[in-house]
Design a protein around this motif. Structure first.
Motif, mmCIF file in Angstrom:
data_model
loop_
_atom_site.group_PDB
_atom_site.id
_atom_site.type_symbol
_atom_site.label_atom_id
_atom_site.label_comp_id
_atom_site.label_asym_id
_atom_site.label_seq_id
_atom_site.Cartn_x
_atom_site.Cartn_y
_atom_site.Cartn_z
ATOM 1 N N GLN A 118 -4.144 -2.377 4.761
ATOM 2 C CA GLN A 118 -2.887 -2.903 4.201
ATOM 3 C C GLN A 118 -1.870 -2.709 5.307
ATOM 4 O O GLN A 118 -0.607 -3.263 5.532
ATOM 5 C CB GLN A 118 -2.226 -2.507 3.098
ATOM 6 N N TYR A 149 2.411 -1.651 5.496
ATOM 7 C CA TYR A 149 2.871 -1.700 4.085
ATOM 8 C C TYR A 149 2.317 -0.111 3.408
ATOM 9 O O TYR A 149 3.251 0.568 2.960
ATOM 10 C CB TYR A 149 2.039 -2.490 3.175
ATOM 11 N N LYS A 169 -0.871 -7.453 9.897
ATOM 12 C CA LYS A 169 -0.579 -6.426 8.982
ATOM 13 C C LYS A 169 0.079 -5.166 9.621
ATOM 14 O O LYS A 169 0.762 -4.339 8.859
ATOM 15 C CB LYS A 169 -1.777 -5.738 8.192
ATOM 16 N N ASN A 180 8.498 -10.924 0.061
ATOM 17 C CA ASN A 180 7.198 -11.493 -0.627
ATOM 18 C C ASN A 180 6.707 -10.576 -1.589
ATOM 19 O O ASN A 180 7.313 -9.448 -1.881
ATOM 20 C CB ASN A 180 6.121 -11.815 0.439
ATOM 21 N N THR A 181 5.719 -10.858 -2.359
ATOM 22 C CA THR A 181 5.013 -10.164 -3.337
ATOM 23 C C THR A 181 4.752 -8.830 -2.991
ATOM 24 O O THR A 181 4.912 -7.801 -3.639
ATOM 25 C CB THR A 181 4.005 -10.687 -4.255
ATOM 26 N N SER A 182 3.925 -8.748 -1.807
ATOM 27 C CA SER A 182 3.324 -7.572 -1.333
ATOM 28 C C SER A 182 4.471 -6.494 -0.984
ATOM 29 O O SER A 182 4.181 -5.333 -1.184
ATOM 30 C CB SER A 182 2.664 -7.943 -0.153
ATOM 31 N N ASN A 234 5.661 -5.253 -4.186
ATOM 32 C CA ASN A 234 4.962 -4.259 -4.876
ATOM 33 C C ASN A 234 4.791 -2.869 -4.107
ATOM 34 O O ASN A 234 4.856 -1.919 -4.713
ATOM 35 C CB ASN A 234 3.273 -5.037 -4.487
ATOM 36 N N ILE A 235 4.779 -2.960 -2.909
ATOM 37 C CA ILE A 235 4.738 -1.516 -2.111
ATOM 38 C C ILE A 235 6.010 -0.895 -2.184
ATOM 39 O O ILE A 235 6.263 0.445 -2.382
ATOM 40 C CB ILE A 235 4.318 -1.769 -0.627
ATOM 41 N N ASN A 250 0.655 -8.152 -9.516
ATOM 42 C CA ASN A 250 0.032 -7.073 -9.132
ATOM 43 C C ASN A 250 0.944 -6.123 -8.677
ATOM 44 O O ASN A 250 0.834 -5.206 -7.661
ATOM 45 C CB ASN A 250 -0.828 -7.541 -7.893
#
Length: 472
Positions: free
Chosen positions: A71, A74, A219, A229-231, A234-235, A439
């Motif tokens: 990742q 992140y 990355k 964004n979703t990532s 999420n983090i 997620n």
């Protein structure tokens, strides 16, 4: 032949030395209190060592290296911020816990404020989480041994290692656990920077070329990482959950072991500073492997590391992994046994186990818990999923009531029960409907739901004074 068997010989010598140290520092334990928190005369440096040894597990080392490779930035942000802050945040909590310093467990503190039933629920939630945590460490032990040598069946060595840590934890109590933790902490503290250095020696590029290469990778680009964004969501949520993840029985037990809240506060401040540097070296290992093999599958990251080390350094890495796993597993095992004997059994019996008469139960329980965790290793999933599972088992249920209690909130038993039920229901709902689609980990949000439910329930009805001596 000797050279090829060197990692196995080094591992065996380390296990014998650990067992000898555990037995040496074990003295005759005469009460459950001494088994749980010792005589409260540990040096601050010793407390720092056992805090860090408990916080850093073998699963964390393997997972962090793999996820940095997978990742990029992140995970680096998650590892650096979540780890250091999660330990530091315990220092202001410790400074406010003077009225709880005679407690033996996190569940007892919650029971003193909210009553017997919330205490038992806290103990059950913590026990399930602790068994899962010990199972993760045992799984990593098996993985470490299989990576270091093919001369011995990993399952046999895993059983031997598990029995060693169960033995000294069972018979030595927290004193043996603490001093073996200090030994294990010194071991992995010395090895991890060496591992980072060895991996960078494999890169035939200058530091400037490495930085230039990373800038070309999506990355590792700040502009890409910080785009909404979703990532990113999420983090961020995972960082928030990670920050409160160390508010768990095995870590809180270190506060009760201190001679005073001031000593506990200092221990956690020093631990947070050291943890930042430890996690920095771990992330450097992941960065080095990414530069060497950016297309390397995540499951092959550690295979590459071990296959490119000389036998001596291979043995050192195996010892470091064992140190991390054993130091976390023995602390979880000790706190789990205290929760069963002190919080569940005493709540059911209505009387305290204060003499050596109850230590037979404690030791049998320790053996059963350790063996149960060993059996659970056959059902383990990936390490990242298991970390999120451990968050879900404890953070939504017990974290909010404990934080509120430490900061002076005094509510009825039904108030705490409402919050715990709310946290449990919301995490089940989140993992059923929200997590599969996004997620995104929901542990932190469900912890907030727990705390809000408690506050609303408490302040929406007529107030009365709640004294701690009224609690079960």
């Amino acid at each position: 032949m000797i050279l090829s068997n060197l990692p196995l010989l080094m591992t065996g010598a380390f296990l014998l030395f650990t067992l000898a140290a555990g037995l040496y520092f074990s003295k005759k334990t005469t009460s459950l209190k001494e088994y749980a928190v010792g005589n409260k005369n540990f040096a601050t440096a010793t407390l720092v060592a056992t805090v860090l040894a408990t916080a850093f597990g073998g699963g964390g080392l393997i997972r962090n290296v793999e996820q940095v490779h997978q990742q990029g930035l992140y995970w680096i942000f998650f590892a650096l911020f979540a780890t250091a802050i999660s330990i530091w945040i315990l220092s202001p909590l410790a400074s406010r816990m003077s009225s709880f310093m005679r407690n033996l467990s996190m569940a007892e503190t919650i029971g003193n404020v909210y009553g017997r039933i919330p205490r038992v629920i806290t103990a059950i939630s913590s026990i399930i989480t602790a068994i899962a945590s010990v199972a993760i460490q045992i799984k990593v032990i098996s993985l470490a041994i299989s990576m270091c040598t093919d001369m011995v069946d990993p399952s046999i060595m895993t059983i031997i290692v598990t029995l060693v840590l169960i033995f000294y934890s069972t018979f030595g109590g927290i004193r043996a656990v603490t001093y073996t933790d200090a030994l294990q902490f010194i071991t992995f503290l010395a090895v991890i920077p060496v591992l980072a250095w060895l991996m960078f020696q494999k890169i035939e590029l200058s530091i400037g070329d490495i930085v230039a290469f990373l800038k070309t990778q999506e990355k590792f680009q700040l502009s890409n990482v910080f785009s909404l964004n979703t990532s990113l969501i999420n983090i961020i949520v995972l960082i928030l959950a990670g920050i409160v993840s160390e508010i768990r029985p095995s870590t809180i037990q270190r506060i009760y072991m201190a001679s005073s809240p001031i000593q506990a506060k200092r221990a956690f401040i020093y631990s947070s500073i050291l943890s930042f540097f430890i996690i920095m070296f771990i992330t450097l290992v992941g960065i080095a492997i990414f530069v060497i093999g950016p297309d390397l599958p995540m499951e092959d990251v550690w295979k590459y590391i071990m296959n490119n080390l000389a036998p001596f350094f291979k043995g050192l890495v195996c010892i470091s992994l064992l140190s991390l796993t054993m130091s976390t597993a023995d602390s979880e095992l000790n706190s789990c046994v205290v929760l069963i004997a002190h919080d569940i059994v005493e709540s059911i019996r209505g009387k305290q186990i204060v003499t050596s008469n109850g230590l037979g139960l404690v030791r049998v329980t320790s053996l059963i818990v350790g063996l149960s965790a060993m059996v659970l290793t056959f059902y383990c999933k990936g390490l990242l999923e298991l970390m999120q599972l451990s968050f879900a088992l404890s953070i939504p249920v017990i974290t909010a009531p404990f934080i509120l209690a430490v900061f002076g909130f005094r509510g009825a038993s039904t108030t705490a029960l409402l919050g715990m039920v709310t946290g449990t229901v919301t995490i089940i709902a989140w993992n059923t409907w929200v997590a599969p689609k996004t997620n995104i980990d929901g542990s932190f949000f469900c912890m907030l739901a727990n705390g809000i439910a408690m506050m609303v329930a408490h302040y929406s009805r007529p107030q009365r004074r709640y004294r701690m001596d009224e609690r079960g």
